[in-house]
Scaffold this motif. Structure first.
Motif, PDB file in Angstrom:
ATOM      1  N   PHE A  15      38.873 -43.134  32.057  1.00  0.00           N
ATOM      2  CA  PHE A  15      38.382 -44.436  31.434  1.00  0.00           C
ATOM      3  C   PHE A  15      39.372 -45.515  31.618  1.00  0.00           C
ATOM      4  O   PHE A  15      38.931 -46.725  31.731  1.00  0.00           O
ATOM      5  N   GLN A  23      37.049 -45.801  35.975  1.00  0.00           N
ATOM      6  CA  GLN A  23      36.291 -45.112  36.918  1.00  0.00           C
ATOM      7  C   GLN A  23      35.263 -44.348  36.491  1.00  0.00           C
ATOM      8  O   GLN A  23      34.765 -43.218  36.734  1.00  0.00           O
ATOM      9  N   SER A  24      34.466 -44.668  35.142  1.00  0.00           N
ATOM     10  CA  SER A  24      33.945 -44.054  34.465  1.00  0.00           C
ATOM     11  C   SER A  24      32.478 -43.498  35.171  1.00  0.00           C
ATOM     12  O   SER A  24      32.351 -42.431  34.913  1.00  0.00           O
ATOM     13  N   MET A  25      32.195 -44.323  35.980  1.00  0.00           N
ATOM     14  CA  MET A  25      30.916 -43.800  36.761  1.00  0.00           C
ATOM     15  C   MET A  25      31.235 -42.875  37.933  1.00  0.00           C
ATOM     16  O   MET A  25      30.453 -42.459  38.395  1.00  0.00           O
ATOM     17  N   ASP A  53      30.266 -39.389  37.354  1.00  0.00           N
ATOM     18  CA  ASP A  53      28.749 -39.265  37.414  1.00  0.00           C
ATOM     19  C   ASP A  53      28.462 -38.958  38.839  1.00  0.00           C
ATOM     20  O   ASP A  53      27.588 -38.114  39.382  1.00  0.00           O
ATOM     21  N   SER A  60      29.653 -36.182  33.447  1.00  0.00           N
ATOM     22  CA  SER A  60      30.264 -37.422  33.360  1.00  0.00           C
ATOM     23  C   SER A  60      30.537 -37.996  31.909  1.00  0.00           C
ATOM     24  O   SER A  60      31.488 -38.580  31.652  1.00  0.00           O
ATOM     25  N   ALA A  61      29.454 -37.692  30.828  1.00  0.00           N
ATOM     26  CA  ALA A  61      29.512 -38.239  29.567  1.00  0.00           C
ATOM     27  C   ALA A  61      30.711 -37.202  28.885  1.00  0.00           C
ATOM     28  O   ALA A  61      31.474 -38.091  28.240  1.00  0.00           O
ATOM     29  N   VAL A 105      33.755 -39.272  29.903  1.00  0.00           N
ATOM     30  CA  VAL A 105      34.232 -40.655  29.306  1.00  0.00           C
ATOM     31  C   VAL A 105      33.989 -40.664  27.724  1.00  0.00           C
ATOM     32  O   VAL A 105      34.969 -41.267  27.263  1.00  0.00           O
ATOM     33  N   ALA A 106      33.093 -40.149  27.482  1.00  0.00           N
ATOM     34  CA  ALA A 106      32.943 -40.146  25.811  1.00  0.00           C
ATOM     35  C   ALA A 106      34.117 -39.974  24.834  1.00  0.00           C
ATOM     36  O   ALA A 106      34.494 -40.708  24.150  1.00  0.00           O
ATOM     37  N   ALA A 145      36.593 -42.446  25.278  1.00  0.00           N
ATOM     38  CA  ALA A 145      36.163 -43.940  24.838  1.00  0.00           C
ATOM     39  C   ALA A 145      36.342 -43.876  23.444  1.00  0.00           C
ATOM     40  O   ALA A 145      36.683 -45.064  22.766  1.00  0.00           O
ATOM     41  N   SER A 170      28.598 -38.391  21.780  1.00  0.00           N
ATOM     42  CA  SER A 170      27.886 -39.671  21.867  1.00  0.00           C
ATOM     43  C   SER A 170      28.150 -40.233  20.389  1.00  0.00           C
ATOM     44  O   SER A 170      28.404 -41.356  20.168  1.00  0.00           O
ATOM     45  N   VAL A 205      31.361 -41.188  19.699  1.00  0.00           N
ATOM     46  CA  VAL A 205      31.908 -42.438  20.182  1.00  0.00           C
ATOM     47  C   VAL A 205      31.234 -43.601  19.181  1.00  0.00           C
ATOM     48  O   VAL A 205      31.777 -44.461  18.941  1.00  0.00           O
TER      49      VAL A 205
END
Lengths: 369, 293
Positions: B32, B36-38, B41, B207-208, B211-212, B215, B263, B266
């Motif tokens: 995060f 490079q969050s994506m 994925d 990927s979530a 990152v989540a 975040a 989510s 988040v």
């Protein structure tokens, strides 16, 4: 029309439509928005399906397109809050919406033919089976949809070409000139969403990403001109579609996956062989520059040795310039062939050209005129 | 619910999800911060051809073997991504899109070949895309535990290096540290964690999970150490609550539920985290306006 020809036409229409809007996404560094949109349209389709209860209703397309725009708006609202960075905003929004869609399908739409596999991969081979009558012609449904979307994209890009160009390359100037960047931006995003929905209906979400991102990126390696980039991108997209179709037919496998793979393959070919920005051109340039630098160093060394009146023994060159003996011999040979140095009475001296070269280089290095 | 807790299978799955959430949360904090969050994925999608090739070449369905294939393909994808961004004018985001779609396209092509054969790989795409947390065995949990331990140790060992990689790479380079190699090493670690997560939550949602939690944690704390710990905890919470919810509504896929829980964490953090949260900022603004009047 035979089924084979029809599939190829559908594939090319999808590829060209995606490749055209993709150019602007890639240039605006929003390529991954295509990835996000192509996933979240599933939620749009599910939600509008709950309303209309018909999988073939055109309202599904509209719902999906609206969800695409909503995705972009949500991502940008999250970015503007300043709480997370741009990439994280995308990575947070689309998995959440996509998960919601998958769960909703699991809860309420089990018996409906709404498979995540089909959504992601599409089944292009089945596209000719759904047909419509248009102007008395019996045509595949998706060919009509995609041709319509292609025309819509052409029309939109043609009408707003100047505005799109300016707001892509110089958003500040575009805003000063009274072009509403936000309006244009969301218009473009709506176009991307409609294209993604139309294409993924027949070819799947993955392919949408492949066709939106890869051909424009390859085209960008070939040209700096926007018009030419649009043309090249469309051409590379169509090429990926056709070569992918034939690869899949030869292997008897999934057409959409094969097209995505071929788009990547064509990108790699362009990346390797592009005349100015390709890897081969890069290597050649680096090699050339290495020799040029070495020859200049040699000339400079000889000149300073001349000025100091010191003997410049060829044998001591490697030691004084810290070159490998083999490298030093190669540099000497090249410098002689280029007429920078010559052998006189057993010693190495600069020619007139070599002296110029050395003068030029030393002035460049010291900064004096 | 009480029966659920006593259920051995559920306990196994919940433990696995907690371990996975914990390690991806901790590592995700760096992902995060490095923006490079994506990449997570793309890496997750890029593993498909490796899974199918491993199956095609060996004819076996041993999970470890398929995971090895996934790791190899994921690493190849990452290296290709880095090469494209380094040696061409193509930007990071486009390069990710290219790697993602090309590898996934190739994977789909191969998978279709396999599925067209008689008596073949029936597990199919759905497992790969959404994972099958319910099929976690105690052996898989042992692997996840080993993975979590490994990630924790590596983070401790390379704490300073990864910290510098995330915040001030040029400074690291000026100290003479091999930042390029550290970058590759770190990203390969991310590949490893993603591959471990494929079985339980699948490609789309891994990927979530990376990152989540990060975040969410970022909104509450400022220090890197606190953020990594909190992200790991939140990831574990999301894993366990998603598993429990999926047991409650039998038949709902675990992966999407875990992601949805993450989510929600988040969302709550973005709104309510003290000082940074949107609600607090609005309140501050209102208070300031009141003072001015």
């Amino acid at each position: 029309m035979g089924a084979s020809l029809e599939i190829q036409l559908i594939a090319v229409a999808a590829a060209v439509a995606c490749a055209l809007v993709g150019v602007f996404l890639v240039l605006r560094r929003m390529a991954l928005m295509a990835d996000a949109i192509s996933h979240t349209v599933l939620l749009g389709i599910v939600l509008s399906f709950f309303v209309v209860q018909d999988l073939h209703s055109p309202w599904l397309l509209l719902g999906a397109a609206l969800m695409g725009v909503a995705t972009v708006a949500l991502v940008e609202a999250l970015q503007r809050s300043g709480l997370v960075a741009e990439d994280a905003a995308i990575a947070l929004v689309f998995p959440a919406l996509f998960s919601l869609a998958v769960l909703l399908i699991g809860l309420y739409a089990r018996n409906v033919h709404l498979d995540a596999d089909v959504v992601l991969m599409g089944e292009l081979a089945l596209a000719p089976f759904e047909r419509v009558l248009l102007f008395g012609l019996d045509l595949p449904q998706s060919l009509v949809t995609l041709t319509g979307i292609l025309l819509l994209n052409l029309l939109a890009i043609g009408l707003f070409y100047k505005e799109l160009k300016l707001s892509t390359f110089d958003p500040v100037l575009a805003a000063t000139l009274g072009i509403a960047p936000a309006l244009l931006h969301y218009g473009l995003m709506a176009l991307v969403a409609v294209t993604a929905v139309g294409a993924f209906d027949s070819v799947g979400a993955v392919l949408v990403v492949a066709l939106i991102v890869t051909p424009p990126a390859a085209a960008h390696l070939l040209t700096d001109d926007l018009q030419r980039m649009l043309l090249l991108s469309a051409g590379i997209g169509a090429g990926s579609a056709l070569s992918g179709y034939w690869l899949a037919r030869w292997l008897d496998s999934n057409i959409a996956g094969s097209m995505a793979l071929m788009a990547g393959v064509w990108f790699c070919v362009v990346w390797a062989a592009a005349p100015e920005r390709g890897l081969l051109a890069l290597l050649r340039r680096q090699a050339r520059q290495r020799w040029q630098v070495a020859e200049r160093v040699l000339a400079l060394h000889l000149r300073s040795a001349e000025e100091e009146g010191a003997p410049n023994l060829v044998d001591r060159l490697p030691e004084r310039l810290r070159w490998e003996p083999k490298f030093a011999r190669q540099v000497l040979r090249r410098a002689e062939a280029n007429g920078l140095v010559q052998y006189q009475a057993g010693g190495l001296v600069l020619t007139e050209r070599g002296r110029q070269q050395a003068g030029y280089s030393s002035s460049r290095i010291t900064g004096s005129s | 619910m009480v029966d659920g807790w006593l259920d051995y299978t559920l306990r196994t799955v919940a433990l696995g999800a907690a371990l996975l959430g914990g390690m991806s949360g901790a590592l995700g904090a760096f992902v995060f911060l490095r923006r490079q969050s994506m990449a997570g994925d793309a890496i997750a999608h890029a593993t498909l051809p490796g899974v199918v090739l491993a199956f095609l070449l060996t004819g076996q369905r041993e999970p470890q073997l398929l995971l090895l294939g996934a790791a190899l393909a994921g690493s190849a994808g990452v290296l290709l991504w880095m090469a494209i961004t380094r040696w061409s004018r193509v930007k990071q985001d486009s390069a990710l899109g290219i790697v993602l779609s090309t590898f996934l396209g190739g994977g789909v092509l191969l998978l279709n070949l396999v599925q067209n054969r008689p008596g073949a790989y029936q597990a199919g795409l759905n497992h790969f895309l959404f994972g099958q947390a319910a099929t976690l065995l105690s052996r898989d949990v042992a692997i996840l535990a080993a993975g979590a331990l490994g990630v924790g140790l590596l983070l401790l060992l390379f704490w300073k290096e990864f910290q510098l990689l995330s915040f001030d790479r040029p400074f690291g380079a000026s100290l003479g540290w091999p930042m390029q190699r550290l970058d590759i090493g770190f990203t390969l670690l991310v590949v490893a964690v993603i591959v471990l997560g494929l079985q339980s939550v699948g490609v789309v949602l891994m990927s979530a999970l990376l990152v989540a939690p990060a975040a969410a944690a970022r909104q509450w704390v400022d220090g890197l150490g606190a953020m990594v710990l909190l992200a790991a905890a939140l990831g574990a919470v999301a894993g366990v609550s998603g598993t429990l919810l999926s047991a409650l509504w039998a038949g709902l896929a675990t992966g999407p539920l875990i992601v949805l829980c993450a989510s929600i964490l988040v969302l709550v953090s973005l709104l309510w985290a003290p000082r940074r949260g949107i609600v607090w900022r609005q309140l501050d603004r209102l208070a300031a306006q009141a003072r001015l009047r």
